[in-house]
Write a protein that holds these residues in place. Sequence first.
Motif, short mmCIF file in Angstrom:
data_model
loop_
_atom_site.label_atom_id
_atom_site.label_comp_id
_atom_site.label_asym_id
_atom_site.label_seq_id
_atom_site.Cartn_x
_atom_site.Cartn_y
_atom_site.Cartn_z
N LEU A 21 0.82 -1.20 0.00
CA LEU A 21 0.00 0.00 0.00
C LEU A 21 0.86 1.26 0.00
CD1 LEU A 21 -2.86 1.28 0.30
CD2 LEU A 21 -2.44 1.27 2.77
N SER B 115 2.89 1.66 -3.22
CA SER B 115 2.10 2.02 -4.41
C SER B 115 1.70 3.49 -4.34
CB SER B 115 0.88 1.12 -4.55
OG SER B 115 -0.11 1.47 -3.61
N LEU C 91 0.79 -0.52 -8.43
CA LEU C 91 0.59 -1.52 -7.38
C LEU C 91 1.41 -2.79 -7.68
CD1 LEU C 91 -0.69 -2.43 -4.78
CD2 LEU C 91 -2.69 -3.19 -6.07
N TYR D 287 -6.51 -0.58 -1.60
CA TYR D 287 -5.57 -0.24 -2.67
C TYR D 287 -6.22 0.65 -3.71
CZ TYR D 287 -2.52 -3.87 -0.83
OH TYR D 287 -1.73 -4.61 -0.02
N THR E 56 -1.11 -9.11 0.17
CA THR E 56 -1.53 -8.10 -0.79
C THR E 56 -2.82 -8.54 -1.51
OG1 THR E 56 0.78 -7.50 -1.08
CG2 THR E 56 -0.76 -6.70 -2.74
#
Lengths: 333, 303, 258
Positions: free
Chosen positions: B49, B52, B75, B137, B221
């Motif tokens: 997170l 990204s 990401l 995300y 993730t």
Amino acid sequence: MSLEFLAYCAFFLTVALTYAVIVLGLNVQWGQTGLFNVGVAGFVAVGAYVSALLTSPAVEGRFGGLDLPILVGWLGAFVAAGLLSALIGWMTIRLRADYLAISTFGIAVTVQLAVLNLEDVTGGPFGISLIPRPFGDLAGRSLAFSLANLALLVAVVFGLYLMLQHLAKSPWGRALRAIREDEMAAEALGKSPRRFRIEAFALGGAIMGLGGAAQAHFIGFIAPENYLPMLTFQVWAMLIVGGSGNNRGAILGALLVWALWAASSALVEALAPAGEQARAASLQTVIIGVALCAILLFRPQGLLPEPGGARRRLPFLRRWRGTPAATTGSDRT
Amino acid sequence: MSGQILLEGLLAGAMIGLGAVGLTLTYSILRFANFAHGELLSWGAYLSLSLSLAIGAVSGASLAPLDPFSVSAALILAGLLAMALTAVLALAVDHLLFARLRGRGATAIIVVMASFGASMALRSLLEFLYTSKPAYYSRELQIAMPLPGGIRATPDQLLLIGLAFVAVIAVHLLLTRTDLGRAMRAVSENPALAGVVGIDTAKIVRAVWIIGGALACTAGTMSGLLVQIRPYMGFDLLLPLFAAVILGGIGSVPGAMLGGLIVGLCEALAVQTIGAEWRAAVAFAVITVVLVLRPTGLFGRAA
Amino acid sequence: MTAAVSAASSAPLATRGLVAGYEPDLPIVKGIDFTLAPGEFVTVLGPNGAGKSTFVKAIAGLVPVHGGTLHLSGEEITDEPRHALVRKGLAFVPQTENIFATLTIRENLQVAAAILPKAERQQRINAMLAAYPDLASRPGAIAGGLSGGQRQMLATARALLVEPKVLILDEPSAGLSPKAVSEMFARLVEINRSGVPILLVEQNVRAALAIASRAVILVDGLLRHDAPAADLAADPDIGRLFLGAHADGAALAGEGTP
């Protein structure tokens, strides 16, 4: 020194002593027998809820509420948590040591889930209130009430301590120690390590249940969030700090860690800005977690070492010539 | 079992399996149940997170999702970097804590206890850094596509199932076809003999943490992408991970994946028949059944 | 002393004042000077509990060394990590758990071959499979399913695969059938004739004396007797003196059991 302060001290000590009961139970399992329980919170919860169901007044639409005497509740808590421990022990103690850890972790998750979801029995997220408090008729006079409860808990902890000390010196306790030190030798002497371990695990779990009941009755109210993994963690910190294997260490650890916990919570409350209280509290947990690891690394015997100084001699992993490895074929021909 | 339940189970199972593969490797080679493995998942998810967001802030444009997925190029890059960082985190915890205990000759159960303390500390540190508020995300909403058999799935979900299987097959090939993999299996069976034949066990231990950390980051993730990112996400997955490892047999990579799928399917089935509120107890039920009926698991060897 | 040190500096294997044991305060090997000369075949004998196994395990890095030094072809290896020893030419075959039971026969050899240069690995594995037809017939079989004799073959093949300068075996005959023992001993003689010096711990005294060139007898962690194997085999007192009062007759008669 004001009376309120005295009452607060009595209150604080009483709560700490309820933890001491739980830590004494864990000490039977870990300190005396080497059984690792990661689900302390689950066994404490079972004790608390069973006692609450037996003694609280009836509530419409909810099972339990039998309004029985407190003593019956405590006995019920002791028996119920002991039976659950015996069952878990029977299931996993014949297997590798960490399966017990995983199973107890699982039982704590499941108990938490059960008290949260079985609303008809446990009151669900609202918990159970109106649990009768010992010396409840003194409730109007807070000092007398606090002191009476403190005296009761001192008596419980002292009685447990004497019983456990006596047990440690009994043939049963000696057999337990023999098994822990050298399983093969104990087996050769005709002791069934598995039976002794299950018994010790059940006794420890029963004491935890009793501790849970004592806590529930002193506070008068229980809810699922009292029995999160954090509780397990605190109890472990108490035992490790005090010195596992030593009953006095267990009691001392409970008092000390609870004092530190309460003090640091008060500090967080006083210093952290209103919006950041939760974050500051998590930092408090970080520090305690790191401290637990540090004690395991640097002073594994805790404050009060085990009497006799017999350290565990299980050569699981050894170091020589730089590489860690399990021993194989220790024959000496 | 309807197709939709099957898909839900496969999704949950793929994530559990991916996390369990890393756990089963560390379990069999380091010989202790690592209660901090769940936190490697959570840390992996949060590292993805943060990275990204950082990459997005620097490059700007790459935050756009790659159609038809909600995943952005940023990401994907962040996930790869986060895998490396999670591996570093795992190595650091081993260096600071587990390696010292091993070196001192501590019993396995002391190491388990230390992992319990480390789990608490790592999780609370995440709570401190990111607060316990869930994070995401992407705010992108995905439309589920109809598939044959009346099943509906989002492109993300299909991508993740595919990715999980690719990762597990890669680890399986690594273990069976490469020198490193054979050495890992040798150390797992008999560290002393592995040393005698010339395997540097310390090197193998490092390799295991790197692989375990990278897989945990992937699983975390994915879980964050499918559900949400929370400090407790890994801890809540820990029991299903252990269930998958024990069901599959400690040390077996195909076993961990299959175990993960079975646990995931049981969870989906339980959600359908008993109710979502009991989901977390399914893993414990699986553990109980395995320990009573077949403690070595499906592919495990007798201790 | 200077003579001993210079002998140690050239010999394939030497120990000087070796003290070793599982616990620092409980030495099992209590100071052993020993030299294995080039091309020699030495057997280590002694009563149960004399420290024979501990002696060779200490050399192989499986038991901690608390004193003295170890030398391999003149190089001191006392503090070398275990995994480095085989790269320096010291191959060890443990008594038990000497193969990876969960790996296949081929994988057992591949794991050992990993220390060789890539180009040589396959050729060495094939050479070992050719030398042991029992193993070559099913290289993909899981090693845990092998018989005791086949396990010992695999363990020996694994050790020889890397072309060691010294081969050490810890009671390789334990648990094997008489036929498997004689086959294995014949093979050890062959290996030794090819130039590899061997150090062999054995309970099977007569058989060991028949194939070894020299024998050393350990008693209570110390080296108490060192003589050509033939002399020892011919000396009726030795058994009574060093191999245990009640066991010696049986042991010298070749019926020693593990």
